[in-house]
Design an enzyme around this catalytic site. Structure first.
Site, PDB file in Angstrom:
ATOM      1  N   CYS A 153      -7.034  -3.887   7.755  1.00  0.00           N
ATOM      2  CA  CYS A 153      -6.799  -2.585   8.220  1.00  0.00           C
ATOM      3  C   CYS A 153      -6.204  -1.998   9.611  1.00  0.00           C
ATOM      4  O   CYS A 153      -7.511  -2.283   9.757  1.00  0.00           O
ATOM      5  CB  CYS A 153      -7.498  -1.535   6.819  1.00  0.00           C
ATOM      6  SG  CYS A 153      -7.232   0.021   6.951  1.00  0.00           S
TER       7      CYS A 153
ATOM      8  N   CYS B 257       4.483  -6.450  -0.386  1.00  0.00           N
ATOM      9  CA  CYS B 257       5.558  -6.854   0.306  1.00  0.00           C
ATOM     10  C   CYS B 257       4.533  -5.382   0.970  1.00  0.00           C
ATOM     11  O   CYS B 257       4.500  -4.156   0.542  1.00  0.00           O
ATOM     12  CB  CYS B 257       6.437  -6.069  -0.363  1.00  0.00           C
ATOM     13  SG  CYS B 257       7.682  -5.840   1.011  1.00  0.00           S
TER      14      CYS B 257
HETATM   15 ZN   LIG Z   1      -8.807   1.039   5.285  1.00  0.00          ZN
END
Ligand SMILES: [Zn+2]
Length: 142
Positions: free
Chosen positions: A56, A128
């Site tokens: 992330c 996606c």
């Molecule tokens: Zn995160």
């Protein structure tokens, strides 16, 4: 491979918009914190085949492995499953008159992209993702 965990609600990372804005590039902020979508074929990972773990961009949590990345020809990096159960959360998204399933980072709620049930085996799912929401950590050479 980095180890992924699942986070109870209380372990979520929460920052103000200003804090995220200071940490991220304008493109990363628009996609990850404002549910934006980068134009197809413009992201830095849509063609990448390098081995490693996609984390992330906001909190560094491992989200996807290069081993589950496939060429979807859509112009966005696509995976058939997350790196671990609980790494991402799915939410129904009814924006733009469509019913889609939004995918967010389970740890910091970053918008990552959408998941569609038209992916390859073994899961049949297509995650996606936006390159701007991901950060590829290359596999360490041994
Ligand atoms: Zn995160």
């Amino acid at each position: 491979m980095l180890e992924a965990r699942s986070f109870p609600m209380t372990d979520k990372i929460q920052k103000s918009d200003a804090e995220w804005q200071a940490q991220l590039s304008p493109d990363q902020y628009r996609v990850a914190r404002k549910a934006g979508t980068e134009p197809a074929f413009t992201g830095k990972y849509h063609k990448t085949k390098d081995p490693g773990t996609y984390t992330c961009v906001c909190c560094g949590e491992p989200l996807f492995s290069s081993e589950t990345k496939f060429d979807s020809s859509t112009g966005w990096p696509s995976f058939y499953k997350p790196v671990a159960e609980g790494a991402v959360e799915e939410h129904t998204d009814r924006a733009y008159g469509m019913s889609r399933t939004e995918v967010r980072c389970a740890r910091c709620d970053a918008h990552l992209g959408h998941v569609f049930p038209d992916g390859p085996r073994p899961t049949g799912m297509r995650y996606c993702m936006n390159s701007a929401a991901l950060d590829l950590k290359p596999e360490e050479k041994k």
